[in-house]
Every structure is written in structure tokens, then in C-alpha cells.
Design an enzyme around this catalytic site. Structure first.
Site, PDB file in Angstrom:
ATOM      1  N   LYS A  14       0.823  -1.216   0.000  1.00  0.00           N
ATOM      2  CA  LYS A  14       0.000   0.000   0.000  1.00  0.00           C
ATOM      3  C   LYS A  14       0.855   1.263   0.000  1.00  0.00           C
ATOM      4  O   LYS A  14       0.612   2.194  -0.760  1.00  0.00           O
ATOM      5  CB  LYS A  14      -0.911   0.045   1.242  1.00  0.00           C
ATOM      6  CG  LYS A  14      -1.822  -1.137   1.417  1.00  0.00           C
ATOM      7  CD  LYS A  14      -2.770  -0.940   2.591  1.00  0.00           C
ATOM      8  CE  LYS A  14      -2.079  -0.827   3.953  1.00  0.00           C
ATOM      9  NZ  LYS A  14      -1.477  -2.067   4.442  1.00  0.00           N
ATOM     10  N   ARG A  91      -8.727   0.989   9.973  1.00  0.00           N
ATOM     11  CA  ARG A  91      -8.201  -0.361  10.090  1.00  0.00           C
ATOM     12  C   ARG A  91      -9.193  -1.270  10.797  1.00  0.00           C
ATOM     13  O   ARG A  91      -8.887  -2.435  11.054  1.00  0.00           O
ATOM     14  CB  ARG A  91      -6.918  -0.307  10.884  1.00  0.00           C
ATOM     15  CG  ARG A  91      -5.764  -1.052  10.246  1.00  0.00           C
ATOM     16  CD  ARG A  91      -4.600  -0.871  11.192  1.00  0.00           C
ATOM     17  NE  ARG A  91      -3.392  -1.534  10.823  1.00  0.00           N
ATOM     18  CZ  ARG A  91      -2.454  -1.027  10.045  1.00  0.00           C
ATOM     19  NH1 ARG A  91      -2.623   0.122   9.438  1.00  0.00           N
ATOM     20  NH2 ARG A  91      -1.335  -1.686   9.863  1.00  0.00           N
ATOM     21  N   ARG A 126      11.944  -6.233   3.667  1.00  0.00           N
ATOM     22  CA  ARG A 126      11.602  -4.811   3.681  1.00  0.00           C
ATOM     23  C   ARG A 126      12.661  -3.985   4.423  1.00  0.00           C
ATOM     24  O   ARG A 126      13.144  -4.371   5.473  1.00  0.00           O
ATOM     25  CB  ARG A 126      10.237  -4.635   4.350  1.00  0.00           C
ATOM     26  CG  ARG A 126       9.860  -3.188   4.565  1.00  0.00           C
ATOM     27  CD  ARG A 126       8.391  -2.976   4.472  1.00  0.00           C
ATOM     28  NE  ARG A 126       7.674  -3.395   5.670  1.00  0.00           N
ATOM     29  CZ  ARG A 126       6.362  -3.248   5.809  1.00  0.00           C
ATOM     30  NH1 ARG A 126       5.637  -2.756   4.830  1.00  0.00           N
ATOM     31  NH2 ARG A 126       5.770  -3.640   6.909  1.00  0.00           N
ATOM     32  N   ARG A 159      12.267  -2.304  10.227  1.00  0.00           N
ATOM     33  CA  ARG A 159      11.316  -1.871  11.250  1.00  0.00           C
ATOM     34  C   ARG A 159      11.254  -2.889  12.380  1.00  0.00           C
ATOM     35  O   ARG A 159      11.279  -4.083  12.142  1.00  0.00           O
ATOM     36  CB  ARG A 159       9.925  -1.737  10.618  1.00  0.00           C
ATOM     37  CG  ARG A 159       9.581  -0.314  10.264  1.00  0.00           C
ATOM     38  CD  ARG A 159       8.345  -0.252   9.429  1.00  0.00           C
ATOM     39  NE  ARG A 159       7.215  -0.966  10.031  1.00  0.00           N
ATOM     40  CZ  ARG A 159       6.024  -1.060   9.467  1.00  0.00           C
ATOM     41  NH1 ARG A 159       5.804  -0.499   8.302  1.00  0.00           N
ATOM     42  NH2 ARG A 159       5.058  -1.724  10.055  1.00  0.00           N
ATOM     43  N   ARG A 170       0.465  -9.562  13.258  1.00  0.00           N
ATOM     44  CA  ARG A 170      -0.126  -8.473  12.477  1.00  0.00           C
ATOM     45  C   ARG A 170      -1.063  -9.011  11.408  1.00  0.00           C
ATOM     46  O   ARG A 170      -2.102  -8.414  11.113  1.00  0.00           O
ATOM     47  CB  ARG A 170       0.967  -7.609  11.851  1.00  0.00           C
ATOM     48  CG  ARG A 170       1.597  -6.661  12.882  1.00  0.00           C
ATOM     49  CD  ARG A 170       2.946  -6.146  12.456  1.00  0.00           C
ATOM     50  NE  ARG A 170       2.913  -5.424  11.201  1.00  0.00           N
ATOM     51  CZ  ARG A 170       3.957  -5.313  10.381  1.00  0.00           C
ATOM     52  NH1 ARG A 170       5.106  -5.893  10.682  1.00  0.00           N
ATOM     53  NH2 ARG A 170       3.852  -4.645   9.276  1.00  0.00           N
TER      54      ARG A 170
HETATM   55  P1  ADP Z   1       1.718  -2.334   8.075  1.00  0.00           P
HETATM   56  O1  ADP Z   1       0.694  -1.868   7.104  1.00  0.00           O
HETATM   57  O2  ADP Z   1       2.937  -2.870   7.418  1.00  0.00           O
HETATM   58  O3  ADP Z   1       1.205  -3.226   9.162  1.00  0.00           O
HETATM   59  P2  ADP Z   1       1.729   0.290   9.308  1.00  0.00           P
HETATM   60  O4  ADP Z   1       2.919   1.153   9.202  1.00  0.00           O
HETATM   61  O5  ADP Z   1       0.504   0.655   8.595  1.00  0.00           O
HETATM   62  O6  ADP Z   1       2.267  -1.125   8.882  1.00  0.00           O
HETATM   63  O7  ADP Z   1       1.336   0.098  10.856  1.00  0.00           O
HETATM   64  C1  ADP Z   1       2.280  -0.236  11.836  1.00  0.00           C
HETATM   65  C2  ADP Z   1       1.597  -0.341  13.206  1.00  0.00           C
HETATM   66  O8  ADP Z   1       1.028   0.919  13.553  1.00  0.00           O
HETATM   67  C3  ADP Z   1       0.424  -1.311  13.278  1.00  0.00           C
HETATM   68  O9  ADP Z   1       0.837  -2.635  13.512  1.00  0.00           O
HETATM   69  C4  ADP Z   1      -0.383  -0.719  14.440  1.00  0.00           C
HETATM   70  O10 ADP Z   1       0.201  -1.037  15.689  1.00  0.00           O
HETATM   71  C5  ADP Z   1      -0.216   0.758  14.241  1.00  0.00           C
HETATM   72  N1  ADP Z   1      -1.313   1.338  13.403  1.00  0.00           N
HETATM   73  C6  ADP Z   1      -1.182   1.898  12.169  1.00  0.00           C
HETATM   74  N2  ADP Z   1      -2.379   2.348  11.716  1.00  0.00           N
HETATM   75  C7  ADP Z   1      -3.289   2.067  12.694  1.00  0.00           C
HETATM   76  C8  ADP Z   1      -4.687   2.258  12.831  1.00  0.00           C
HETATM   77  N3  ADP Z   1      -5.436   2.836  11.865  1.00  0.00           N
HETATM   78  N4  ADP Z   1      -5.292   1.836  13.981  1.00  0.00           N
HETATM   79  C9  ADP Z   1      -4.593   1.255  14.956  1.00  0.00           C
HETATM   80  N5  ADP Z   1      -3.271   1.030  14.895  1.00  0.00           N
HETATM   81  C10 ADP Z   1      -2.609   1.432  13.771  1.00  0.00           C
END
Ligand code: ADP
Ligand code: ZN
Length: 211
Positions: A14, A91, A126, A159, A170
Site C-alpha cells: 500500500k 483499520r 523490507r 522496522r 499483524r
Molecule cells: P503495516 O501496514 O505494514 O502493518 P503500518 O505502518 O501501517 O504497517 O502500521 C504499523 C503499526 O502501527 C500497526 O501494527 C499498528 O500497531 C499501528 N497502526 C497503524 N495504523 C493504525 C490504525 N489505523 N489503527 C490502529 N493502529 C494502527
């Protein structure tokens, strides 16, 4: 302003897709990544960042109100006739309802479809630039010089939540919390879907055509 939501598992690409589309036309698009906003808050040590850190390291979602406040702020300070590419928010259904209440029109929600089997490999390779947030992959999208960001010269890192155990958690969170959004947006007639396994350039082109 209107919003295009990027839906997809962690590691589905994404962020890479949104970056490419926004970089190609900064006047029309703005990429907003909830993960980048949260990592920025953690790095700065803001109260929200301090609260978010533990959840993120475990691969759990941070509280809805915490991330919703950050997104609301970004939307409030965004002006003009552009499309916000919203990556990582909403999410879960509760967050989608919060977004609906903000009243910004959602143009579409595009699912970047990648099977779980491919995800683990993708995340293992990554690398990210902590300075400018650019994303790389050791095989699929390598930087010109190993370990160095093409865009800003920053030193690439892995990361903290990209270790195999946390990735499993996740993915489970994705299927349980986020996947119901596919039906949520389908019912509203806003869902689109692309194959996320076509390589970065074709993924971005397919996304742009679908959104
Ligand atoms: P990825 O899409 O690779 O899982 P992100 O960078 O989008 O990684 O998210 C990393 C972390 O940030 C998630 O595992 C969560 O803990 C937190 N996070 C990101 N966006 C949200 C959201 N909309 N609601 C709750 N937690 C979030
Ligand atoms: Zn960089």
C-alpha cells in the site's frame, strides 16, 4: 478534498503504491500513512507516541481514538482540491465509522490483494528510510547503494515490528479487524480490487486505474 482508502494486509505494498502515485503528481495527491504518523510520534516522544509504542511493537492496533485524532488533525490542515490517499486508516469498522462522521467524501476503497504466503517474504526483505520514510525491498525494490536511501542518503533500517513473530500477529489482526472493511465498503458500492503481486510499477498503475 476527497479520500481514496488503501486496503490490504501489512506488506501488501500500500505504502509503495501511494508513494508512487503521490510523487508523480503532488498537486493532486497527498499520501497519508497512519503507520508513518505513529512512528513519527514515537520518535518524537509525544504523549500519543509514548502511548502507541507498546501496541505497535506487539503488532496490535493502537486505540481507535488515538489514531483517529491524528488523522482528523491531518485532514483539518489539508486544503485544496486534492485526493488524500489514506494508507493504514481506517483499520477496523469503528474507525471507518469515525471517518464517515468527518464528512469528507470517500471516493473509493481499493483492496491491494496479496496472498498471505507472499507477505512473509515481502516483509522479511523490507527496509525503510527513517528520515524520509521511503520504502525498499532487498530483492524487489533495492536501493542503488545497499543500505542507503536513494532519495535522501539516509541509512536504511529494518522496522522493529517486521520480525517474523510480530508479522504473524499483524496478519492475524488484519484478518480479524481490518478484513471486515472489505464488506463494509462493498455494501457502500465503493470497493475496488487489484492484484497486488504485479511489481511496484504495475501495481501503482493498476491502482490508479481502479481508484
Ligand atoms: P503495516 O501496514 O505494514 O502493518 P503500518 O505502518 O501501517 O504497517 O502500521 C504499523 C503499526 O502501527 C500497526 O501494527 C499498528 O500497531 C499501528 N497502526 C497503524 N495504523 C493504525 C490504525 N489505523 N489503527 C490502529 N493502529 C494502527
Ligand atoms: Zn530517505
Amino acid at each position: 478534498m476527497n479520500i481514496v482508502i488503501l486496503l490490504g494486509a501489512p506488506g501488501s505494498g500500500k505504502g509503495t503504491i501511494a508513494d508512487r502515485i503521490a510523487a508523480g503528481d503532488t498537486a493532486s495527491f497527498k499520501h497519508v500513512s497512519s503507520g508513518d504518523l505513529l512512528r513519527g510520534a514515537v520518535a518524537k516522544g509525544t504523549p500519543a507516541g509514548v502511548e502507541a509504542k507498546g501496541y505497535m511493537e506487539k503488532g496490535e492496533l493502537v486505540p481507535d481514538t488515538l489514531i483517529a485524532r491524528m488523522i482528523t488533525d491531518v485532514i483539518a490542515e489539508t486544503h485544496g482540491d486534492l485526493t488524500m490517499l489514506l494508507d493504514g486508516f481506517p483499520r477496523n469498522v469503528a474507525q471507518a465509522e469515525i471517518l464517515d462522521k468527518l464528512g469528507v467524501p470517500v471516493k473509493s476503497a481499493v483492496l491491494v490483494d496479496v496472498p498471505d504466503e507472499i507477505i512473509a517474504d515481502r516483509i522479511a526483505g523490507r527496509r525503510v528510510c527513517p528520515k524520509c520514510k521511503a520504502g525498499y525491498h532487498v530483492k524487489a525494490l533495492p536501493p542503488k547503494v545497499e543500505g542507503v536511501c536513494d532519495k535522501c542518503g539516509g541509512e536504511l533500517v529494518i522496522r522493529k515490528d517486521d520480525n517474523p513473530e510480530t508479522v504473524k500477529d499483524r496478519l492475524a489482526v488484519y484478518h480479524r479487524e481490518t478484513e471486515p472493511l472489505v464488506a463494509y465498503y462493498e455494501e457502500k458500492g465503493l470497493l475496488r480490487k487489484i492484484d497486488g503481486d504485479q511489481g511496484p510499477d504495475r501495481n501503482a498503475a493498476a491502482f490508479k486505474a481502479a481508484m
